[in-house]
Motif scaffolding. Structure first.
Motif, short mmCIF file in Angstrom:
data_model
loop_
_atom_site.label_atom_id
_atom_site.label_comp_id
_atom_site.label_asym_id
_atom_site.label_seq_id
_atom_site.Cartn_x
_atom_site.Cartn_y
_atom_site.Cartn_z
N ASP A 27 -5.62 -7.42 7.59
CA ASP A 27 -4.75 -7.80 6.20
C ASP A 27 -5.16 -6.55 4.98
OD1 ASP A 27 -3.72 -10.41 6.84
OD2 ASP A 27 -5.19 -11.42 5.74
N SER A 28 -7.06 -6.31 4.83
CA SER A 28 -7.60 -5.16 4.38
C SER A 28 -7.63 -4.28 5.21
CB SER A 28 -9.25 -5.78 4.38
OG SER A 28 -9.84 -5.66 5.55
N MET A 29 -7.00 -4.05 6.10
CA MET A 29 -6.76 -2.96 7.16
C MET A 29 -5.32 -2.30 6.56
SD MET A 29 -9.45 -0.83 8.85
CE MET A 29 -7.89 0.14 9.14
N ALA A 30 -4.23 -2.96 6.93
CA ALA A 30 -3.60 -2.10 6.11
C ALA A 30 -3.54 -2.62 5.20
CB ALA A 30 -2.20 -4.34 6.27
N LEU A 31 -3.95 -2.87 4.06
CA LEU A 31 -4.08 -2.57 2.61
C LEU A 31 -4.50 -1.19 2.60
CD1 LEU A 31 -3.51 -3.17 -0.01
CD2 LEU A 31 -6.32 -4.32 -0.31
N ALA A 32 -5.60 -0.86 3.26
CA ALA A 32 -6.92 0.39 2.94
C ALA A 32 -5.49 1.87 3.99
CB ALA A 32 -7.45 0.64 3.93
N SER A 33 -4.77 1.40 4.60
CA SER A 33 -3.92 2.35 5.49
C SER A 33 -2.06 2.60 4.23
CB SER A 33 -2.90 1.23 6.49
OG SER A 33 -1.99 1.18 6.17
N ALA A 34 -2.45 1.68 3.29
CA ALA A 34 -1.05 2.38 2.66
C ALA A 34 -1.69 2.82 1.34
CB ALA A 34 -0.98 0.48 1.67
N LEU A 35 -3.49 2.25 1.14
CA LEU A 35 -3.65 2.76 -0.28
C LEU A 35 -3.83 4.53 -0.11
CD1 LEU A 35 -5.02 2.55 -3.26
CD2 LEU A 35 -7.25 2.05 -2.12
N ALA A 36 -4.14 4.37 0.80
CA ALA A 36 -4.73 6.14 1.64
C ALA A 36 -3.13 7.07 1.92
CB ALA A 36 -5.22 5.91 2.99
N THR B 266 2.93 -9.94 7.66
CA THR B 266 3.60 -8.69 7.86
C THR B 266 2.71 -7.51 7.88
OG1 THR B 266 5.45 -10.15 6.41
CG2 THR B 266 4.14 -7.64 6.13
N ALA B 267 0.75 -8.17 7.10
CA ALA B 267 0.21 -7.00 6.76
C ALA B 267 -0.91 -6.29 8.75
CB ALA B 267 -1.16 -7.32 6.52
N ARG B 268 -0.48 -8.02 9.99
CA ARG B 268 -0.96 -7.59 10.94
C ARG B 268 0.42 -6.20 11.51
NH1 ARG B 268 -4.02 -9.55 14.33
NH2 ARG B 268 -5.87 -10.78 13.32
#
Length: 356
Positions: free
Chosen positions: A66-75, A204-206
């Motif tokens: 979840d948080s890695m997907a979030l980090a990638s989207a933020l980047a 979805t995040a995974r």
């Protein structure tokens, strides 16, 4: 060819939140009284001189999907909107090698282009149980990191599945409609915390991580039956879906939003009503309280108890019900002891709530 649908979904969710942050930043006056990013009404003003830095947005990243997907989207999204993006991982120290895993997360965040990217080690206490203690330590560390870097917001990777679990945990506690409202999309001091994924499911995040070849770490605590949320995730929710059919998670998340809307309206009503039930000395009048609808009256009582020093996290529905009986079921009973050494008693038609 565009990005994978899961990647597009997480980016869109983050983009919407970043637009909100930008809008809020553009409306917030700085210490000089002018709006950041907008020149003062001075013909000699040079916009390249002393320009306000762009807002910084941090992502709280555990290394999970979840948080890695979030980090990638933020980047991906932040530079396109003129925002700075960084990341923080919290090392709870609860597992062997947690410091090494935290270092790996920081390396991944830096590879995504996030800066600053830092690991914060915390000491987890015991108050409220292991899950609550870890959560308290984590948020304290994130608050400190946000203050240290002057971040405009911190993004959290909670998904719709997490929301459904939170609603069920609140239902089990029997703490009322506020517990059923789950996690807010915006919370914390000055709206610091943002949850872009509350309408996206965990899968979805995974899938977004798989599509981008992002390595993820699966925390063994998430499958440990010693933890209430883990049992709910792997036993409770699957049993509900088996009994009631698919769509339970989405329905619970929708219940959270509806409950939050109702709770917000009742809280606002209670805030207005409180001023009308206090006497000239600021004490609560029992007759005025009795005339209020129960849902409003109990909110007034809860707020008064917290203002007197009762810790909000330790103040449960049963406490407020006992205080409420001083209003609705008065039989000359004695004082009610509340958490935080707060005492509620009825005196001469007034309700006195104070420490002591």
């Amino acid at each position: 060819m565009g990005p994978h649908p899961a990647v597009a979904a997480i980016r869109l969710a983050v983009r919407r939140v970043l637009h909100d942050i930008l809008d809020e930043h553009s409306r917030t006056p700085d210490e000089t009284g002018r709006t950041p990013g907008r020149p003062p009404h001075d013909p000699s003003y040079d916009p390249s001189y002393n320009r306000e830095p762009s807002p910084l947005v941090l992502v709280a990243c555990s290394g999970g999907a979840d948080s890695m997907a979030l980090a990638s989207a933020l980047a991906f999204e932040a530079p396109r909107l003129g925002l700075r993006a960084g990341g923080v991982t919290v090392d709870h120290g609860l597992q062997a090698g947690s410091d090494l895993r935290a270092a790996e997360v920081i390396l991944r965040l830096r590879e995504l282009g996030l800066a600053p990217a830092e690991s914060v080690a915390v000491a987890v206490g015991r108050e409220g149980g292991p899950e609550a203690a870890a959560r308290d330590a984590r948020y304290a560390a994130l608050d400190a990191a946000a203050e240290r870097h002057g971040a405009a917001a911190v993004l959290l990777g909670h998904t719709r599945d997490d929301q459904a679990e939170t609603v069920l945990l609140g239902l089990a506690r029997g703490s009322g409609i506020r517990s059923l409202s789950g996690m807010a999309a915006v919370s914390g001091a000055a709206g610091r915390y943002r949850r872009p994924f509350l309408r996206l499911d965990r899968q979805t995040a995974r899938t977004a991580c798989l599509a981008q070849a992002l390595p993820v770490w699966d925390d063994p605590h998430n499958t440990d039956p010693a933890y209430t949320r883990s049992r709910l995730r792997h036993e409770g929710l699957p049993a509900l879906e088996k009994a009631l059919g698919k769509g339970v998670v989405e329905a619970l998340a929708r219940t959270a939003q509806l409950s939050r809307d109702d709770a917000d309206a009742l809280d606002a009503w209670a805030g207005r009503a409180e001023a009308g039930v206090r006497d000239a000395d600021g004490r609560l009048e029992c007759a005025g309280l009795h005339a209020l609808p129960p849902a409003v009256r109990r909110r007034v009582l809860r707020r008064a108890a917290i203002d007197a020093g009762a810790p909000a996290g330790s103040l449960f529905a049963r406490h407020i019900e006992e205080v409420d009986r001083l209003i609705t079921g008065w039989r000359g009973q004695g004082a009610i002891n509340l958490p935080g050494r707060v005492v509620a008693r009825r005196q001469g038609g007034r309700l006195v709530i104070r420490q002591g």
